[in-house]
Design an enzyme around this catalytic site. Structure first.
Site, PDB file in Angstrom:
ATOM      1  N   HIS A 130      -5.902   1.994  14.389  1.00 48.36           N
ATOM      2  CA  HIS A 130      -6.233   0.817  13.938  1.00 48.36           C
ATOM      3  C   HIS A 130      -5.070  -0.327  14.242  1.00 48.36           C
ATOM      4  O   HIS A 130      -3.929   0.441  14.475  1.00 48.36           O
ATOM      5  CB  HIS A 130      -6.523   0.531  12.631  1.00 48.36           C
ATOM      6  CG  HIS A 130      -5.296   1.094  11.581  1.00 48.36           C
ATOM      7  ND1 HIS A 130      -5.100   2.285  11.336  1.00 48.36           N
ATOM      8  CD2 HIS A 130      -4.630   0.066  10.656  1.00 48.36           C
ATOM      9  CE1 HIS A 130      -3.871   2.104  10.643  1.00 48.36           C
ATOM     10  NE2 HIS A 130      -3.749   0.841  10.203  1.00 48.36           N
TER      11      HIS A 130
ATOM     12  N   ASP B 129      -3.177  -3.582  12.325  1.00 47.98           N
ATOM     13  CA  ASP B 129      -3.320  -4.324  10.932  1.00 47.98           C
ATOM     14  C   ASP B 129      -3.855  -5.553  11.145  1.00 47.98           C
ATOM     15  O   ASP B 129      -3.392  -6.281  12.059  1.00 47.98           O
ATOM     16  CB  ASP B 129      -1.816  -4.123  10.458  1.00 47.98           C
ATOM     17  CG  ASP B 129      -1.207  -2.813  10.232  1.00 47.98           C
ATOM     18  OD1 ASP B 129      -2.006  -1.787  10.181  1.00 47.98           O
ATOM     19  OD2 ASP B 129       0.029  -2.718  10.072  1.00 47.98           O
TER      20      ASP B 129
ATOM     21  N   LYS C  26       0.804  -1.396  -0.024  1.00 38.20           N
ATOM     22  CA  LYS C  26       0.037  -0.017  -0.028  1.00 38.20           C
ATOM     23  C   LYS C  26       0.990   1.247   0.022  1.00 38.20           C
ATOM     24  O   LYS C  26       1.656   1.428   0.682  1.00 38.20           O
ATOM     25  CB  LYS C  26      -0.787  -0.024   1.238  1.00 38.20           C
ATOM     26  CG  LYS C  26      -1.739   1.112   1.171  1.00 38.20           C
ATOM     27  CD  LYS C  26      -2.753   1.477   2.360  1.00 38.20           C
ATOM     28  CE  LYS C  26      -3.775   2.356   2.533  1.00 38.20           C
ATOM     29  NZ  LYS C  26      -4.269   2.570   3.802  1.00 38.20           N
TER      30      LYS C  26
ATOM     31  N   HIS D 257      -2.000   1.994  16.147  1.00 38.01           N
ATOM     32  CA  HIS D 257      -1.239   3.022  15.515  1.00 38.01           C
ATOM     33  C   HIS D 257      -2.017   3.858  14.720  1.00 38.01           C
ATOM     34  O   HIS D 257      -3.194   3.554  14.339  1.00 38.01           O
ATOM     35  CB  HIS D 257      -0.055   2.491  14.597  1.00 38.01           C
ATOM     36  CG  HIS D 257      -0.268   1.698  13.521  1.00 38.01           C
ATOM     37  ND1 HIS D 257      -0.791   0.138  13.943  1.00 38.01           N
ATOM     38  CD2 HIS D 257      -0.476   1.878  12.152  1.00 38.01           C
ATOM     39  CE1 HIS D 257      -0.956  -0.212  12.625  1.00 38.01           C
ATOM     40  NE2 HIS D 257      -0.813   0.767  11.681  1.00 38.01           N
TER      41      HIS D 257
END
Length: 287
Positions: free
Chosen positions: A172, A174, A153, A228
């Site tokens: 959020h 991962d 990404k 994070h």
């Protein structure tokens, strides 16, 4: 990572994965020139006119392609990021229609980076595996083995006139096993621990490693998936290049069988990675 004392390196990785779920690695073996080229072609793509980027626009229901959440309101703050997703490994899952043709060196720069990334991936998995008391290859095998998918990404956060009203990416964890991230020189990443947000001070040419949800699950909670978020900058564009190491969609992930027993029951459900992602993205409880 160039320290010849492998045990010392492993201990540091394990310790950081338990306490923070995030750490930076230096002297990791990926030449600076290859990292710079990889960043340069991504930056060039995002500097193209909007209509050229839209050629790679995501279709509804798909992960890969170009997208934007500029102006999208999230938690009373505006989303402020453009992004491009595409898979870069293994060759069987790559769809080159999502890889920019411009700049012309985009494909070569990405392939060179991936070629150099494999050694880092293997070393991280071996250290984490041994830290759980498993054989050095067992954790990677339980995460997908040679079918492990590398999803790139590229995040592009333009300069933002009111950084106080915007967030690049909201808080959020991962979904991946491990995320290996390359930032540019504009700070903005923050990690959460013990009730506080901490600025991540990026070290030049370091790789930032995030422990993701699947490693927390496989370790039955011994390793922590890091919460994070990213902030934005008033004057400068910030960019980052995370590679998410993910199991194949139909691959089942749960606490490793050697880590659970009557005294240590599984804390997480075993399920297909695709089902896990569907639940998380749609805010459906995993149980």
């Amino acid at each position: 990572m160039s320290d010849l004392n492998e045990e010392k390196i492993s201990h540091l990785i394990v310790d950081a994965s338990q306490k923070w779920g995030m750490f930076q690695i230096i002297n990791h073996g990926i030449p600076e020139e290859i990292m710079n080229q990889f960043k340069s072609v991504g930056k060039e793509f995002f500097e193209l006119p909007q209509e050229e980027k839209e050629v790679y626009a995501k279709k509804p229901g798909t992960m890969e392609g170009y997208g934007t959440s500029l102006q999208r309101e999230i938690q009373a703050k505006k989303g402020w990021v453009d992004h491009l997703f595409h898979k870069i490994w293994p060759p069987s899952v790559i769809n080159y229609k999502f890889w920019p043709k411009n700049p012309p060196s985009y494909r070569k720069a990405n392939e060179e980076y991936v070629k150099n990334l494999h050694g880092v991936v293997d070393r991280l998995f071996k250290s984490l595996s041994k830290g759980l008391g498993l054989e050095e290859n067992e954790l990677k095998e339980a995460a997908g083995g040679n079918e492990l998918v590398y999803l790139l990404k590229i995040n592009y956060y333009p300069p933002c006139p009111r950084p106080d009203l915007a967030l690049g990416v909201v808080a959020h964890t991962d979904m991946s096993c491990i995320t290996i991230l390359v930032p540019n020189d504009v700070q903005g990443l923050q990690a959460y621990r013990d009730g506080h947000w901490y600025d991540v001070k990026c070290i030049p040419n370091a790789l930032i490693i995030h422990i993701g949800d699947q490693i927390e699950i496989l370790s039955n909670g011994k390793y922590k998936s890091v919460l994070h978020r990213t902030t934005v900058n008033k004057d400068k564009a910030r960019m980052s290049w995370p590679v998410f190491l993910e199991p194949p969609t139909d691959f089942e992930v749960g606490p490793h069988s050697k880590l659970v027993n009557e005294e240590n029951p599984p804390k997480y459900k075993t399920k297909k990675y695709g089902d896990y992602c569907y639940c998380k993205l749609n805010k459906i409880p995993q149980q």
